[in-house]
Design a protein around this motif. Structure first.
Motif, mmCIF file in Angstrom:
data_model
loop_
_atom_site.group_PDB
_atom_site.id
_atom_site.type_symbol
_atom_site.label_atom_id
_atom_site.label_comp_id
_atom_site.label_asym_id
_atom_site.label_seq_id
_atom_site.Cartn_x
_atom_site.Cartn_y
_atom_site.Cartn_z
ATOM 1 N N GLY A 319 0.751 -1.339 -0.010
ATOM 2 C CA GLY A 319 -0.062 0.009 0.039
ATOM 3 C C GLY A 319 0.875 1.122 -0.109
ATOM 4 N N LEU A 331 -4.529 1.148 1.306
ATOM 5 C CA LEU A 331 -3.807 -0.293 1.266
ATOM 6 C C LEU A 331 -4.495 -1.081 0.166
ATOM 7 C CD1 LEU A 331 -3.932 -1.436 4.925
ATOM 8 C CD2 LEU A 331 -1.976 -0.524 3.655
ATOM 9 N N GLN A 337 -7.552 -2.572 4.553
ATOM 10 C CA GLN A 337 -7.925 -1.270 4.675
ATOM 11 C C GLN A 337 -9.035 -1.156 5.461
ATOM 12 O OE1 GLN A 337 -6.416 1.467 2.504
ATOM 13 N NE2 GLN A 337 -7.510 2.613 4.197
#
Length: 667
Positions: A319, A331, A337
């Protein structure tokens, strides 16, 4: 008091509006406000973070961190499942700058220091090295040693580019000479067995111009980067049929535009961060290892730069994070995420930094800073509540943290200057006509963060408004802002600081008659330039490891030899962005304008500073004394460019507060 703190932190625009609206009443002056004594401020804010460099084991069961106090300097390994300390390692003689678990048993420490190589070589050098600590046995081993295959005069032996999948081997670049008389050794890649680190194996023979290696995690080299200082040729080479094939080349005088920092998860490309010409923002691109082609922009935003990569130990990219006063993460895995977003949502308005993760991302450690904390570490595990681990600075309680707020203003030519203000709680009832410290950052290719800044916090605790303008030439706010500073040392970059004083004074927040300028490194240069080129603006100036003679700095960089020619090019572009003469150098060197200086000057410099030589301050002291100007010089014994010990930090802070107080405390 707390409600004022929250109000100030919530919206500085409201504060500015209120102050502007009441500017006429502000002229009447304020009553003196009690602030903590200097010694109390120094003892609270001056020491380095007690908890540093936290690391999480791959299985999420152990955490390691450096515990630094006046009494001890230890690396502590703590069991998260048993809730107890497992072992400790005295690191007073190591001074580690980073920690990383390979597995639950092996902890890697890397460190830097300044000292002599051996009695055979004159002078002292910046040295780096790495160690592996066996948590279970308590054994500590140095990973690379000069003389063990490696050049005996090698100084930088702490780099690691990855580990094997079984964590048995580390891969480390190091200079390997052809013979004892070889003074230009090739930077080769060594495989270091953790069980017998004194017998590293050379697996790749590089060249004198090799910069870096990228591997796949199984000991296979994917690519190396090379830069020839004589021809300014940068290359990416890949192994082909027992030799090296160049797949990408480019002529460049500086290396900041060829920033290869990681490998894509499919191991087919290197990751390149460069400016998107359409948006002016740094974005994410890839370079194919098969043919050297560069992709279209793959990741990026129109309103923020990609500040760096999120990678694992082998630099496989997972990421990116975006720069600015507070970091934001993107990410590549949606589940990861969502996990990180859930964590950051629990700290609205705070500075949340990802510190470490397990390889599967089931466990994360974040560091949080904000208006109610000087910094704290939290563990976030799947399916479990957020777990507080430890505070960075337990001596600084929540009510001692001064609020930090964002604002921006227009410079005289219309350029927007993002700015951080640290507001003194002592003046929360009446934030008008505050004694002010202009606090420019170093670099200058850098920027400040909206987080706990120990020096800015200490200044604010003493009742001073602290202004940190992100002057042109700062990074983190787009290519236009950065490039606007090229060739502007002592000129428009300095004007931005002057405009900050005038802007906040006009609004009534700052007292134009009580302003000092304090800075370190480039900020130290800016402090001296402020005293020399705007002598009526500042009551005092403090330069910490600062530049006074730009010609002397460039000559010093050249003296390091061909390896640093690109560094010279960087400084020349930053200072002039074109042709220049000796007279041009003098025109932006405060040491040649001491006759104009009116404000008292405090010079502080580390004895072992190799970034900005101590002579930059000692010669400035001589020039000021010869001109009968008030100057004080303090040498920091055994310290470098970065104020790396509790003793020198507190010595520095105490000296600055005692110096500025007489100039800022009066009306």
């Amino acid at each position: 008091m707390e409600k004022y703190k929250k109000a100030l932190a919530q919206c500085v625009r409201c504060v500015i509006f209120l102050v502007f609206a009441h500017a006429s009443s502000a002229a009447e002056g304020d009553q003196p406000v009690a602030t903590p004594p200097i010694d109390q401020v120094v003892s609270a804010y001056g020491p380095m973070s007690e908890t540093q460099q936290i690391a999480l084991s791959a299985d999420g069961t152990r955490v390691a961190f450096r515990k630094l106090t006046a009494e001890r300097d230890m690396v502590i390994v703590y069991s998260l499942t048993e809730n107890k300390m497992l072992t400790g390692l005295n690191v007073e003689d190591i001074n580690p700058s980073g920690l990383r678990f390979l597995d639950a048993q092996h902890l890697v420490l890397w460190a830097s220091d300044h000292g002599r190589i051996s009695n055979r070589y004159r002078g002292s050098f910046d040295l780096s090295t790495a160690f592996v600590f066996d948590v279970d046995s308590g054994d500590l081993e140095r990973l690379l040693r000069p003389g063990d295959v490696i050049a005996e005069y090698a100084t930088r032996l702490g780099r690691m580019v990855g580990a094997s999948s079984d964590n048995q081997y580390l891969y480390m670049p190091a200079p390997v000479p052809e013979s004892k008389n070889d003074r230009s050794p090739d930077l080769s890649l060594l495989r270091v067995n953790l069980d017998s680190p004194r017998k590293p194996r050379q697996i790749v023979k590089g060249s004198y111009d090799t910069l870096d290696y990228f591997i796949d995690g199984n000991g296979n080299v994917l690519a190396q980067t090379v830069y020839d200082n004589e021809t300014n040729l940068f290359e990416v080479k890949v192994p082909r049929d027992g030799d090296w094939e160049t797949v990408y080349s480019r002529e460049t005088e500086t290396l900041d535009d060829v920033s290869f920092s990681g490998v894509t998860p499919d191991l087919q490309s290197l990751v390149l961060l460069k400016t998107d010409q359409n948006t002016g923002r740094v974005a994410y691109y890839t370079l194919s290892l098969s043919d050297g082609s560069i992709s279209e922009k793959l990741v990026g935003r129109d309103d923020a730069d990609v500040g760096g990569l999120v990678t694992n130990f082998n630099r496989i990219v997972e990421g990116v994070w975006y720069s600015g006063f507070t970091p934001e993460y993107q990410l590549f895995d949606a589940k990861r995420q969502a996990h990180l977003d859930k964590i950051t949502a629990q700290f609205p308005g705070r500075y949340v930094m990802l510190s470490d993760t397990t390889p599967d991302w089931r466990h994360l450690i974040v560091w949080v800073s904000g208006d109610d904390t000087s910094g704290a570490y939290y563990l976030a595990s799947d399916g479990e509540k957020l777990r507080y681990l430890t505070s960075s600075r337990p001596r600084v309680s929540a009510d001692m943290v001064q609020p930090v707020v964002e604002h921006s203003f227009k410079a005289r030519d219309g350029l927007t200057i993002p700015t951080l203000l640290t507001l003194p709680l002592a003046h929360a009832d009446n934030p008008r006509r505050l004694p002010t410290i202009i606090f420019p950052h170093g670099g200058p290719a850098s920027y400040d963060r909206k987080t706990f800044d120990w020096m800015a916090q200490a200044f604010a605790a003493r009742g001073y408004l602290v202004v940190q303008p992100q002057f042109r030439g700062s990074t983190g706010f787009g290519a236009k802002h950065y490039q606007a500073g090229w060739g502007e040392w002592g000129r428009k970059m300095q004007d931005d600081l002057t405009d900050a004083v005038e802007y906040f004074a006009k609004g009534g927040l700052a007292d134009a008659d009580r302003v000092c300028i304090v800075g370190a490194s480039y900020g130290g240069y800016a402090a001296l330039a402020g005293a020399a080129y705007t002598p009526e603006l500042y009551r005092c100036a403090v330069s910490i490891n600062g530049v006074s003679d730009v010609e002397g700095l460039i000559d010093d960089r050249r003296s390091y030899g061909q390896d640093n020619s690109w560094v010279v090019s960087y400084f020349e572009r930053s200072m002039f962005n074109g042709e220049y003469s000796k007279e041009d150098l003098k025109a932006i060197s405060p040491i040649y304008a001491v006759d104009k200086i009116k404000a008292p000057v405090l010079l502080i410099h580390g004895e072992n500073d190799t970034v900005v030589p101590k002579a930059q301050s000692t010669e400035m002291e001589d020039a000021l004394e010869d001109a009968n100007k008030p100057v004080t010089f303090i040498e920091l014994d055994e310290d470098s460019h970065y104020l790396e010990s509790n003793e020198t930090r507190q010595q520095t802070l105490k000296a600055i507060l005692e110096f500025v107080d007489p100039h800022l405390s009066g009306s």
